[in-house]
Design a protein around this motif. Structure first.
Motif, PDB file in Angstrom:
ATOM      1  N   ARG A  73     107.972  61.355  38.187  1.00 16.85           N
ATOM      2  CA  ARG A  73     108.841  61.200  37.025  1.00 16.85           C
ATOM      3  C   ARG A  73     110.329  61.339  37.381  1.00 16.85           C
ATOM      4  O   ARG A  73     111.180  61.336  36.501  1.00 16.85           O
ATOM      5  CB  ARG A  73     108.485  62.233  35.944  1.00 16.85           C
ATOM      6  CG  ARG A  73     107.212  61.892  35.169  1.00 16.85           C
ATOM      7  CD  ARG A  73     107.434  60.628  34.308  1.00 16.85           C
ATOM      8  NE  ARG A  73     106.245  60.281  33.524  1.00 16.85           N
ATOM      9  CZ  ARG A  73     105.267  59.503  33.956  1.00 16.85           C
ATOM     10  NH1 ARG A  73     105.326  59.011  35.192  1.00 16.85           N
ATOM     11  NH2 ARG A  73     104.249  59.214  33.185  1.00 16.85           N
ATOM     12  N   ASP A 114     103.846  51.299  35.101  1.00 20.65           N
ATOM     13  CA  ASP A 114     104.214  52.590  35.691  1.00 20.65           C
ATOM     14  C   ASP A 114     105.633  52.989  35.306  1.00 20.65           C
ATOM     15  O   ASP A 114     106.486  52.143  35.013  1.00 20.65           O
ATOM     16  CB  ASP A 114     104.126  52.522  37.219  1.00 20.65           C
ATOM     17  CG  ASP A 114     102.694  52.414  37.712  1.00 20.65           C
ATOM     18  OD1 ASP A 114     101.777  52.794  36.965  1.00 20.65           O
ATOM     19  OD2 ASP A 114     102.504  51.936  38.845  1.00 20.65           O
ATOM     20  N   TRP A 115     105.880  54.286  35.369  1.00 22.28           N
ATOM     21  CA  TRP A 115     107.260  54.761  35.226  1.00 22.28           C
ATOM     22  C   TRP A 115     108.057  54.307  36.441  1.00 22.28           C
ATOM     23  O   TRP A 115     107.563  54.324  37.571  1.00 22.28           O
ATOM     24  CB  TRP A 115     107.294  56.288  35.136  1.00 22.28           C
ATOM     25  CG  TRP A 115     108.696  56.803  34.976  1.00 22.28           C
ATOM     26  CD1 TRP A 115     109.377  56.997  33.822  1.00 22.28           C
ATOM     27  CD2 TRP A 115     109.611  57.154  36.041  1.00 22.28           C
ATOM     28  NE1 TRP A 115     110.649  57.444  34.074  1.00 22.28           N
ATOM     29  CE2 TRP A 115     110.824  57.549  35.429  1.00 22.28           C
ATOM     30  CE3 TRP A 115     109.519  57.151  37.434  1.00 22.28           C
ATOM     31  CZ2 TRP A 115     111.933  57.960  36.169  1.00 22.28           C
ATOM     32  CZ3 TRP A 115     110.627  57.552  38.173  1.00 22.28           C
ATOM     33  CH2 TRP A 115     111.814  57.954  37.543  1.00 22.28           C
ATOM     34  N   GLU A 158     115.357  53.003  35.966  1.00 23.40           N
ATOM     35  CA  GLU A 158     115.897  51.791  35.338  1.00 23.40           C
ATOM     36  C   GLU A 158     116.605  50.906  36.363  1.00 23.40           C
ATOM     37  O   GLU A 158     116.551  49.685  36.271  1.00 23.40           O
ATOM     38  CB  GLU A 158     116.866  52.177  34.219  1.00 23.40           C
ATOM     39  CG  GLU A 158     117.328  51.004  33.367  1.00 23.40           C
ATOM     40  CD  GLU A 158     116.181  50.214  32.757  1.00 23.40           C
ATOM     41  OE1 GLU A 158     116.338  48.974  32.623  1.00 23.40           O
ATOM     42  OE2 GLU A 158     115.136  50.815  32.441  1.00 23.40           O
ATOM     43  N   ARG A 188     113.948  48.848  38.025  1.00 25.69           N
ATOM     44  CA  ARG A 188     113.477  47.787  37.136  1.00 25.69           C
ATOM     45  C   ARG A 188     114.469  46.616  37.116  1.00 25.69           C
ATOM     46  O   ARG A 188     114.087  45.460  37.222  1.00 25.69           O
ATOM     47  CB  ARG A 188     113.277  48.327  35.724  1.00 25.69           C
ATOM     48  CG  ARG A 188     112.762  47.275  34.728  1.00 25.69           C
ATOM     49  CD  ARG A 188     112.693  47.847  33.319  1.00 25.69           C
ATOM     50  NE  ARG A 188     111.769  48.945  33.234  1.00 25.69           N
ATOM     51  CZ  ARG A 188     110.466  48.804  33.012  1.00 25.69           C
ATOM     52  NH1 ARG A 188     109.945  47.604  32.853  1.00 25.69           N
ATOM     53  NH2 ARG A 188     109.681  49.857  32.947  1.00 25.69           N
TER      54      ARG A 188
END
Length: 310
Positions: free
Chosen positions: A6, A25-26, A29, A32
């Motif tokens: 996390r 999934d986490w 940012e 991503r």
């Protein structure tokens, strides 16, 4: 992904240990955004690259060549569609990407901003640009983003067929008439500068640090360019072709290829839509979107209610 990942530190440790990230999934940012930017650039390049050869389907010299180039164009568009699907799982819709592409807001490889002028261009593009693509894509076969990682082997496998297709076109022309050999040389002379900067400018390690840490980039740009030159310069010369760079040579002392440094600012401007054929290609894309809008609207419209006959 492990449930306890996390934080970015845990995320990087997971990736460095060989972990694979899925869309659900986490993820940080920044990661991503980097994945979206990377895959969108790849998808748009596949899509716009197909436009370079599309117009030659009807002008191919034989039925066999017409079938082969049709299949290649279909493959390239198919690659783009697969990659757009990967983007949708990250929240970037295909419609949004294509709108940005048509409006000139999206990027694609600078190589695909140039026009095609002869049948030899189709051979050069399929043989050499697809070979450069494979070098870049093979460096990503162990990328950390799972959906991208799983689609790359299929893309590389099909690109390998494109390379054979392009090489066979060039070999046939080089065994033909003097006019055909001159056509190949003229095409190579025009396409060599875009091929040289296909993999992008040399980048300092710190600029690629995050991409390397996240396993979103496998090799430095210059390493990929050196591999391309090492493989294809000798092959082109063996065919009797002249490479249009007086500074091109292999330096035995450094074990690296020397070449005329491209004007990277010009390359950046080309990539921003200021290339010799950028606007013409985007206009083709816009026209196709407008003319075929009814298909998308029909597919998206709700089904008509069933009428009971009782």
């Amino acid at each position: 992904m492990e449930a306890n990942v996390r934080t970015e530190e845990e995320f990087v440790a997971y990736i460095q240990a060989g972990g694979v990230v899925e869309a659900s999934d986490w993820m940080p940012e920044a990661y991503r955004r980097a994945v979206i930017r990377f895959i969108e650039m790849h998808a748009n390049s596949e899509y716009m690259g197909a436009l370079l050869e599309r117009d030659w389907i009807a002008r191919a010299p034989t039925l066999e060549r017409r079938i082969a180039i049709t299949a290649k164009v279909q493959d390239e568009v198919g690659h783009a569609q697969h990659l757009y699907c990967v983007l949708e799982d990250l929240g970037r819709s295909r419609a949004e990407v294509l709108r940005d592409l048509s409006a000139g807001r999206a990027r694609y490889n600078s190589f695909f901003h140039y026009p095609t002028r002869s049948w030899a261009d189709c051979g050069i593009i399929a043989w050499l640009s697809d070979a450069a693509s494979i070098i870049a894509q093979k460096a990503l076969l162990k990328t950390s983003y799972g959906p991208y990682r799983r689609i790359l082997p299929k893309i590389c496998w099909e690109e390998a067929f494109h390379v054979v297709h392009g090489r066979e076109i060039i070999l046939t022309l080089m065994e033909g008439t003097q006019q055909q050999r001159e056509m190949v040389q003229e095409a190579l002379t025009r396409w060599w500068p875009p091929l040289l900067y296909f993999h992008g400018p040399p980048t300092p390690p710190e600029k690629d640090a995050d991409l390397m840490r996240w396993k979103l980039k496998g090799r430095a740009n210059e390493e990929m360019r050196q591999e391309f030159l090492g493989i294809y310069v000798p092959r082109l010369q063996k065919m009797g072709l002249t490479l249009p760079d007086p500074q091109l040579r292999f330096d035995t002392e450094t074990q690296r290829w020397k070449y005329t440094e491209p004007d990277w600012e010009w390359v950046r401007q080309v990539g921003r839509g200021h290339g010799p054929a950028s606007q013409e290609q985007l206009e083709t894309r816009r026209r196709a979107m407008e003319e075929n809008r009814w298909v998308a609207e029909t597919l998206q419209s709700p089904p008509e209610p069933e009428v009971s006959l009782s």
